[in-house]
Every structure is written in structure tokens, then in C-alpha cells.
Scaffold this motif. Structure first.
Motif, PDB file in Angstrom:
ATOM      1  N   VAL A   1       0.859  -1.181   0.000  1.00 45.83           N
ATOM      2  CA  VAL A   1       0.000   0.000   0.000  1.00 45.83           C
ATOM      3  C   VAL A   1       0.897   1.234   0.000  1.00 45.83           C
ATOM      4  O   VAL A   1       1.440   1.624   1.024  1.00 45.83           O
ATOM      5  CB  VAL A   1      -0.921   0.032   1.237  1.00 45.83           C
ATOM      6  CG1 VAL A   1      -1.828   1.255   1.190  1.00 45.83           C
ATOM      7  CG2 VAL A   1      -1.728  -1.248   1.326  1.00 45.83           C
ATOM      8  N   PRO A   2       1.099   1.832  -1.187  1.00 41.40           N
ATOM      9  CA  PRO A   2       1.960   3.015  -1.243  1.00 41.40           C
ATOM     10  C   PRO A   2       1.164   4.286  -0.942  1.00 41.40           C
ATOM     11  O   PRO A   2       0.071   4.480  -1.462  1.00 41.40           O
ATOM     12  CB  PRO A   2       2.455   3.034  -2.695  1.00 41.40           C
ATOM     13  CG  PRO A   2       1.553   2.110  -3.452  1.00 41.40           C
ATOM     14  CD  PRO A   2       0.604   1.443  -2.516  1.00 41.40           C
ATOM     15  N   ILE A   3       1.718   5.115  -0.080  1.00 46.36           N
ATOM     16  CA  ILE A   3       1.042   6.353   0.320  1.00 46.36           C
ATOM     17  C   ILE A   3       2.033   7.505   0.264  1.00 46.36           C
ATOM     18  O   ILE A   3       3.125   7.415   0.821  1.00 46.36           O
ATOM     19  CB  ILE A   3       0.522   6.224   1.788  1.00 46.36           C
ATOM     20  CG1 ILE A   3      -0.570   5.178   1.886  1.00 46.36           C
ATOM     21  CG2 ILE A   3       0.040   7.556   2.316  1.00 46.36           C
ATOM     22  CD1 ILE A   3      -1.897   5.615   1.353  1.00 46.36           C
ATOM     23  N   ARG A   4       1.633   8.572  -0.397  1.00 42.62           N
ATOM     24  CA  ARG A   4       2.477   9.787  -0.366  1.00 42.62           C
ATOM     25  C   ARG A   4       2.221  10.449   0.974  1.00 42.62           C
ATOM     26  O   ARG A   4       1.352  11.271   1.143  1.00 42.62           O
ATOM     27  CB  ARG A   4       2.096  10.731  -1.492  1.00 42.62           C
ATOM     28  CG  ARG A   4       2.482  10.218  -2.841  1.00 42.62           C
ATOM     29  CD  ARG A   4       2.243  11.253  -3.892  1.00 42.62           C
ATOM     30  NE  ARG A   4       3.230  12.331  -3.776  1.00 42.62           N
ATOM     31  CZ  ARG A   4       3.639  13.051  -4.815  1.00 42.62           C
ATOM     32  NH1 ARG A   4       3.168  12.834  -6.005  1.00 42.62           N
ATOM     33  NH2 ARG A   4       4.530  14.010  -4.655  1.00 42.62           N
TER      34      ARG A   4
ATOM     35  N   VAL B   1       8.249  12.362  -2.186  1.00 46.13           N
ATOM     36  CA  VAL B   1       9.008  12.633  -3.411  1.00 46.13           C
ATOM     37  C   VAL B   1       9.630  14.018  -3.333  1.00 46.13           C
ATOM     38  O   VAL B   1       8.976  14.992  -2.978  1.00 46.13           O
ATOM     39  CB  VAL B   1       8.094  12.557  -4.648  1.00 46.13           C
ATOM     40  CG1 VAL B   1       8.903  12.804  -5.905  1.00 46.13           C
ATOM     41  CG2 VAL B   1       7.423  11.204  -4.709  1.00 46.13           C
ATOM     42  N   ILE B   2      10.921  14.073  -3.640  1.00 39.74           N
ATOM     43  CA  ILE B   2      11.623  15.344  -3.597  1.00 39.74           C
ATOM     44  C   ILE B   2      12.218  15.624  -4.965  1.00 39.74           C
ATOM     45  O   ILE B   2      12.517  14.698  -5.714  1.00 39.74           O
ATOM     46  CB  ILE B   2      12.759  15.292  -2.562  1.00 39.74           C
ATOM     47  CG1 ILE B   2      13.506  13.977  -2.722  1.00 39.74           C
ATOM     48  CG2 ILE B   2      12.222  15.438  -1.167  1.00 39.74           C
ATOM     49  CD1 ILE B   2      14.730  13.890  -1.930  1.00 39.74           C
ATOM     50  N   PRO B   3      12.379  16.882  -5.304  1.00 37.29           N
ATOM     51  CA  PRO B   3      12.981  17.203  -6.601  1.00 37.29           C
ATOM     52  C   PRO B   3      14.457  16.842  -6.621  1.00 37.29           C
ATOM     53  O   PRO B   3      15.076  16.632  -5.575  1.00 37.29           O
ATOM     54  CB  PRO B   3      12.781  18.707  -6.740  1.00 37.29           C
ATOM     55  CG  PRO B   3      12.471  19.220  -5.387  1.00 37.29           C
ATOM     56  CD  PRO B   3      11.944  18.083  -4.586  1.00 37.29           C
TER      57      PRO B   3
ATOM     58  N   PRO C   1      18.862  16.656  -1.821  1.00 39.63           N
ATOM     59  CA  PRO C   1      19.326  15.328  -1.412  1.00 39.63           C
ATOM     60  C   PRO C   1      18.286  14.685  -0.490  1.00 39.63           C
ATOM     61  O   PRO C   1      17.739  15.376   0.374  1.00 39.63           O
ATOM     62  CB  PRO C   1      20.611  15.617  -0.638  1.00 39.63           C
ATOM     63  CG  PRO C   1      20.955  17.049  -0.916  1.00 39.63           C
ATOM     64  CD  PRO C   1      19.691  17.741  -1.293  1.00 39.63           C
ATOM     65  N   PRO C   2      18.005  13.394  -0.665  1.00 43.52           N
ATOM     66  CA  PRO C   2      16.998  12.736   0.171  1.00 43.52           C
ATOM     67  C   PRO C   2      17.273  12.901   1.666  1.00 43.52           C
ATOM     68  O   PRO C   2      16.353  13.062   2.463  1.00 43.52           O
ATOM     69  CB  PRO C   2      17.097  11.262  -0.230  1.00 43.52           C
ATOM     70  CG  PRO C   2      17.705  11.268  -1.577  1.00 43.52           C
ATOM     71  CD  PRO C   2      18.575  12.477  -1.659  1.00 43.52           C
TER      72      PRO C   2
ATOM     73  N   GLU D   1      12.439   9.377  -7.090  1.00 51.16           N
ATOM     74  CA  GLU D   1      11.687   8.663  -8.114  1.00 51.16           C
ATOM     75  C   GLU D   1      10.718   7.699  -7.468  1.00 51.16           C
ATOM     76  O   GLU D   1      11.109   6.606  -7.053  1.00 51.16           O
ATOM     77  CB  GLU D   1      12.631   7.847  -9.005  1.00 51.16           C
ATOM     78  CG  GLU D   1      13.289   8.623 -10.099  1.00 51.16           C
ATOM     79  CD  GLU D   1      14.263   7.751 -10.856  1.00 51.16           C
ATOM     80  OE1 GLU D   1      13.880   6.627 -11.258  1.00 51.16           O
ATOM     81  OE2 GLU D   1      15.421   8.173 -10.996  1.00 51.16           O
ATOM     82  N   ALA D   2       9.457   8.091  -7.385  1.00 54.17           N
ATOM     83  CA  ALA D   2       8.471   7.280  -6.686  1.00 54.17           C
ATOM     84  C   ALA D   2       8.356   5.882  -7.292  1.00 54.17           C
ATOM     85  O   ALA D   2       8.308   4.880  -6.587  1.00 54.17           O
ATOM     86  CB  ALA D   2       7.114   7.974  -6.718  1.00 54.17           C
TER      87      ALA D   2
END
Lengths: 479, 241
Positions: free
Chosen positions: B9-12, B39-41, B45-46, B84-85
Motif C-alpha cells: 500500500v503506497p502512500i504519499r 518525493v523530492i525534486p 538530497p533525500p 523517483e516514486a
């Protein structure tokens, strides 16, 4: 010697009471793993890594330096570039080994702070940030020169300005690039990949033709000239100047935390980009000095390559190289601004800079403070318009970093802490890191005094900042 | 239960995306792999995003986790900061060996489920998902197949009755299983139309082809048009197991 266990976890706090972030618990091929099931996805592949390295490097050496280098060293400028490439390789190998053991954001700063201690790390980290700032400013001034040349080509000349038109254009591009990064257009990295491929295709075609021409295959004699027309010593000072062209592989290390399969891709991207770029540089200078002779080439200044192309292929050649020059200087500046922002993040993560420096903009999701801390000082430097000084200061700061990275490898191998487990070990240990350190430090000796003075001043200020702001900070591996 | 199918179950997690009503009940018998992602541009950096948002995201994940646990599911969770989701979702499917991915949407009362059956390929995984999730539920299960031109009615019936038998063996009440065969239609359009009267859809992931690059995966297109939750049964991953 063995590392005390206590030194393996970060601790202490800075003046404002901020503490360094905890180290991640592990690294996989696709992620960095933190406690409580939190992961950071790695999304830059080998191609992306190579594009960062090549994209940063290929701009300056080909599109800004040939004229400058040729006027100082004559045709032997080819040798200067080759020397630069060899030194870069001697450093890229140890950097690769360190990177596979510590694939984290911050690159050189991270390796040095974790192996030699927080004080070295702070000086190098702040130096790396400012070194990238100087490098970006230099690329932007180069970009300005290219835009001026493009305008000249279509018959527009800008006059009557208090500053040179290339400076003004450099400032505009600096503002535009920073704004672009902050407002967060997607796909900036994919764009970088495309730019690099287009660039390499243009250059390969152009250089192949140029080499065939220079070796007399088309019946034209190349200009006869003594190889060491300016003597031997300028070869080394020119190597010091043009070393700015090889700073890109360090940029690969600043995104080490985002590279997939770091154990394989980091060494390949760093060593590979140095090799590819060195080849292009050496051939370019050979073609350039063959077609005109060093002295006339020097008179053409920053956009000498355009005249070389015009000479070889006529107006279409000039247009092609102008386009390539725009792309190359643009991508170098862009990559450096992004790397500078990542350096600020790495320092802020370790509480060596305020935590707010790595705040993320809620609207765009971008690190606007860190990007501003790259873009702001860049504009100030661009305004000076001093191409050679900017390039040399950037080189100086990076050379110090490189020398220390080689030392760091020697130190960490001697000490051999339990967490140090590189998957890539360099050939020729300890000769390669020793030579890398000596060569990097040695190049500094051939620089202008003014550049060395500015560089030393930056390092001294960095150290004072560390003493004032973060004396108590203890990072992993600190002893 | 040992044969709980693993469902991703993917959730943003920081975008206000939530678990719609009825979804925890739908997955009550599943092993839920709860993937919270942010998600980041590219210029971020993550790690930088983690520093700022981890606390907030973890608190949200706690809430979501308890929603599923209260409904009876077992839950495993991951919080990922990514550029990258899709890469993150694919990797999580692979690492946790998920049988299916849920595209969440609200379901008021789960009364009937449409199971789109494509062919014999992947039917084992389809059966494991359907029986694992619905053996203990009261919902009716409709096995639906759009026959191809070269396929006889007998072939299609064998396919569906084989699956029906298999489901019955695994504990799905045979009285609740129906089969439906259609032909002379484009499968995708047929499934979308048929799904209208159902509360949830289970369907297979299709192989990536040129058309899927242009139009997106069929399952995604169904998920876009259908108003309820869609369970996309994943292809067997190479090297998994």
C-alpha cells in the motif's frame, strides 16, 4: 593504532546547541538505511554519475582555457593538460576507494572529517563549498564570454556598460540558474545527461576532423612551432591553472549518497569521467595549437575555440562550437551550484553550519537556503570578472582537498577502523595516494601568489569559524 | 495465518494522502506492506528531506499503521525519501515479495469483487491473492475473462472453472464464486465497463509493451477510471524466491 569506540558515534554540540545527525545504520545498492525503517532512495545511476563528472569538467578545459593555456605554455599546453589529467587520476583512485567505504553526501568533506577528525573536516568542508562557489563563478564568466561571442556572431555588440558585457551576462545566468534550482524544475539531471551526450557527439566529430587536418591528411601543413615555445616551467604553472578543468570528479563524490550500486558506480563514474575528459582535453589542445599556433590562439582569449572551429570548418563550425560552449559552460555552472548546495547540507547535517542552512522550501521542496548560499557568493565573485584568479582559487581549494583526501586514505588504512570496508581498493598502495598528495600539493607551488593568499585566507577563516562555532562537535571516526 | 498475501500500500505520506474508508477492512487478511514515501525534486538530497520531515512522516505512519492493525492485518512499514516514486515502489515490491499492489480508493461496503483473469500466466499468484483476501469475507467473487479470437468457449470455461476450483479449495465459499466470459471486445474497455457495478477490482499487471509506454499500464488505466480500490497482482519478479 586503533580507534577508540567512543569516536565512532557523532556527539557534542555547536554554539547554538545543535547536534550532528546520527549516522545511517547501513547502505544497500539502492538505499541508505536509517533506523526505524527509514530509507533514502538512491536514484543516480552510472550514466548520471558520469554525466555529472564529465558535464562539470568538459566545459572549462575545452571552451575557456585553450587560449589562456596556449599563450602561457605554447604547444606544450597539451602536456599541461596531460599532467593535470594524471594528477586528477592519482586523486580519483583514492577518492573512489574512500567513496565506496563511505557513500554519503558531502564527498571529500565527509571522507576527511570521518578519517582525520572534525577540525580538518570543517576546514575542508567550508573550503569545498567555497571552492565550488569560485568554480561556478568562473564557469559563469566563461558562459558570459560565449554569449557575447554568440551575439557578436549575429552582429550584436553590447557597449557603453560600466562592466564588461560577459560579467553582466554571467550575473544574469547566475541569478537564472539559482532561481531555476530553487523553483524546482524537474528533470534538471536528465537534462544534464542529454547536454553531455550532445556535447560529446559535437566534440568527437569536430576533433576527429581537426586531428585529421592537423596531421596533414587534408594536405594542409600545420603551423610549425617549437613544442616548449615558452620554456618548461610554464608547463607546470599552466597545469596548475587549468587544473580547474578537472574538478568534476569531486562533484561526483558530493552526490555519493544518491548513487545507485555505489560500490561499482562510484569508482567507475569518477575514474571514467577523468579518463574520458583527459582524452578530450589533450586532443583539443593539440588541434587548437596545430591550427593556429599558440601565440595567435592566446590572443583570441576565452573563446579561442570558436576561431579554431571557424578556421577548420568555416562559419558552421564556429556556430557549432559556440552552441557547444554555451551548453558546456552552462552545465558546468549548474552542476557546481548543485554540488555547492550539497556541501552546505553536509556541513549543516554535522552541525558545522546552522541547521537552518539546509531547510527545505515547503512550496517547491528544494533547499532554498543552501542554494542561496551557493548562488549569492557566486554572484559577488562573478561581478569581479577575474577569470584567472577565480579559476586558480577554485583550483587551490580543491588541490588542498585532494591532497588531504590522499592523506586521509593513508591515515584510514593505517588505523583500519572496523567500519572501514571499501569494496574498491586501489592498485599501487601506498605509492598512488602518496604521489597524489605530493602532486596536488606540488601544483599549488606553481600558482600565482594572489590566488594562494586568497585560498589560505579562506582556509584560515574556515578554521576560525570551526573554533568559534563547533569546537565541541565530534563526528564518527574522530579521535 | 501463514498464507496472508503480501500487499503493498503506497502512500504519499506528507501530501495528505490517506487510507480511504473501507480499505483497512478490505486488507484485513493481508500482510500489509505500508510504504510511506515522500518525493523530492532532484536538487534536494533525500537526506536533507529526511532531516526536516522524518518526525512528521513517522507520526503519520504510526496512525496509518494502526488503522490496518485495528482491522486485523499484519503490517510491515517503510518510510522512503525518494526522487523517483516509481523506482521506490518497484524496489519495495521486489524486496518484500509483494503479491499485489493496492491502488487505494474508498469502498463503502465490500459486497462483490471483480477478478479479471487474463490467461494461465500468473494465475497462481492471482489465486493466492483472491483466496487470501476474500476467503473469510462475505463478498461475492466474479471471475471475469475476455476471450480472444482463437480461444474457444470451452477453453475459457476451463480456465475460469479451474481457478474457481482452486479458490474453493483454498477456502472461498463456492456459492459466492461466479464466472463470466465475454468475447469480441477489447479486454481493457470491457473490464472498465464491467467494473462499474463492483466494489473492488483484482487484476493482473500486464507485460510492458510499446502500447503501455504510450498509454500506461492497463491496470493503471482501470484504476484511473474505476472509483473503488484496485488490487494489481504483480508479475513474478525475476530472481525472486
Amino acid at each position: 593504532m586503533s580507534t577508540p569506540e567512543a569516536g565512532d558515534e557523532p556527539g557534542g554540540e555547536n554554539v547554538t546547541g545543535e547536534r550532528p545527525e546520527a549516522e545511517p545504520v547501513g547502505v544497500t545498492e539502492e538505499t541508505t538505511v536509517h533506523e526505524e525503517d527509514v530509507e533514502l532512495e538512491r536514484t543516480i545511476g552510472l550514466v548520471g554519475g558520469l554525466a555529472i563528472g564529465i558535464g562539470t569538467m568538459i566545459g572549462a578545459g575545452i571552451f575557456v582555457f585553450p587560449g589562456l593555456a596556449a599563450s602561457e605554455a605554447g604547444p606544450a599546453a597539451t602536456l599541461s593538460f596531460a599532467i593535470g589529467g594524471v594528477i586528477a587520476l592519482l586523486v580519483a583512485l583514492p577518492t573512489s576507494e574512500l567513496a565506496t567505504a563511505m557513500p554519503r553526501s558531502g564527498g571529500g568533506y565527509y571522507f576527511i572529517s570521518r578519517t582525520m577528525g572534525t577540525s580538518y573536516g570543517a576546514v575542508v568542508g567550508l573550503g569545498l563549498w567555497l571552492g565550488l562557489v569560485f568554480a561556478s563563478a568562473f564557469y559563469l564568466v566563461g558562459l558570459g564570454h560565449y554569449v557575447v561571442a554568440v551575439l557578436a556572431e549575429i552582429g550584436v555588440s553590447i557597449t557603453g556598460l560600466p562592466v564588461g558585457p560577459h560579467v553582466l551576462l554571467g550575473l544574469l545566468f547566475g541569478i537564472a540558474l539559482t532561481a531555476l534550482s530553487v523553483t524546482g524544475t524537474e528533470n534538471t539531471a536528465s537534462l544534464q545527461n542529454v547536454i553531455v551526450v550532445v556535447l560529446l557527439v559535437i566534440l568527437t566529430g569536430f576533433l576527429t576532423y581537426g586531428v585529421l587536418d592537423a596531421t596533414g591528411l587534408f594536405g594542409r601543413e600545420s603551423v610549425p612551432e617549437a613544442f616548449f615555445s615558452q620554456g618548461q616551467l610554464p608547463v607546470l604553472s599552466t597545469a596548475a591553472l587549468v587544473f580547474t578543468s578537472y574538478l568534476g570528479f569531486a562533484q561526483v563524490a558530493t552526490v555519493a549518497g544518491e548513487i545507485t550500486e555505489p560500490k561499482r558506480n562510484l569508482p567507475l563514474a569518477m575514474v571514467g569521467s577523468v579518463l574520458i575528459v583527459t582524452l578530450f582535453y589533450v586532443v583539443t589542445i593539440f588541434v587548437a595549437t596545430s591550427s593556429f599556433g599558440a601565440e595567435r590562439l592566446g590572443q583570441f582569449g576565452e573563446t579561442a575555440m570558436v576561431e579554431v572551429a571557424r578556421d577548420l570548418l568555416g562559419r558552421p563550425g564556429a556556430v557549432l562550437i559556440l552552441a557547444a560552449g554555451l551548453l558546456a559552460t552552462f552545465s558546468s555552472a549548474n552542476a557546481s551550484i548543485l554540488s555547492a548546495s550539497r556541501s552546505v547540507y553536509a556541513l549543516s547535517r554535522d552541525a558545522l553550519l546552522p541547521r537552518w542552512a539546509s531547510r527545505i522550501n515547503l512550496q517547491y521542496g528544494t533547499p532554498h537556503v543552501a542554494l542561496g548560499m551557493a548562488g549569492g557568493p557566486i554572484l559577488v565573485l562573478v561581478a569581479t570578472g577575474q577569470v584567472e584568479v577565480l579559476a586558480e582559487v577554485a583550483s587551490f581549494l580543491h588541490l588542498v582537498l585532494y591532497a588531504l583526501m590522499c592523506v586521509a586514505l593513508l591515515v584510514v588504512r593505517r588505523r583500519d577502523p572496523p567500519w572501514y570496508d571499501p569494496s574498491f581498493t586501489i592498485p599501487g598502495y601506498p605509492a598512488v595516494p602518496v604521489l597524489g598528495a605530493v602532486a596536488s600539493a606540488g601544483l599549488i607551488a606553481f600558482m600565482e601568489l594572489a590566488s594562494i593568499a586568497i585560498g589560505v585566507a579562506i582556509m584560515a577563516l574556515s578554521y576560525l569559524w570551526y573554533r568559534y562555532y563547533a569546537t565541541d562537535i565530534r563526528l564518527k571516526g574522530d579521535v | 495465518m501463514s498464507d496472508r498475501p503480501a500487499v503493498l500500500v503506497p502512500i504519499r505520506v506528507l501530501k495528505g494522502e490517506s487510507i480511504p474508508d473501507g480499505v483497512p477492512e478490505l486488507l484485513a487478511d493481508a500482510h500489509v506492506v505500508l510504504l510511506g514515501y515522500h518525493v523530492i525534486p532532484e536538487q534536494t538530497p533525500p537526506g536533507q528531506a529526511r532531516m526536516q520531515f522524518e518526525e512528521q512522516a513517522t507520526a503519520r505512519m504510526d496512525e496509518l499503521e494502526s488503522l490496518f492493525e485495528d482491522a486485523g492485518a499484519t503490517v510491515e512499514r517503510r518510510l522512503v525519501f525518494t526522487g523517483e516514486a516509481q523506482k521506490t515502489i518497484d524496489r519495495t515490491i521486489y524486496e518484500h515479495d509483494c503479491l499485489a499492489v493496492l491502488v487505494p480508493d474508498a469502498v463503502v461496503a465490500l459486497e462483490d469483487v471483480l477478478v479479471a483473469v487474463r490467461g494461465t500466466v500468473g494465475i497462481d499468484r492471482l489465486a493466492r491473492v483472491v483466496s487470501g483476501l476474500f476467503a473469510n469475507a462475505d463478498a461475492d467473487v466474479t471471475l471475469y475473462h475476455v476471450a480472444g479470437e482463437s480461444e474457444s468457449d470451452a477453453d475459457a470455461e476451463t480456465l475460469l472453472s479451474g481457478l474457481a476450483d482452486r479458490l474453493a479449495e483454498s477456502g472461498v465459499d463456492p456459492d459466492r464464486i461466479e464466472t463470466r466470459i465475454e468475447r469480441d471486445r477489447k479486454p481493457l474497455a470491457a473490464i472498465i465497463e464491467a467494473s462499474d457495478t463492483f466494489d473492488a477490482v483484482v487484476m493482473g499487471e500486464s507485460d510492458p509493451s510499446l502500447a503501455t509506454f504510450v498509454f500506461g499500464m492497463p491496470a493503471e488505466q482501470v484504476a484511473e477510471r474505476f472509483l473503488g480500490p484496485v488490487l494489481i497482482v504483480q508479475r513474478e519478479r525475476p530472481e525472486s524466491e
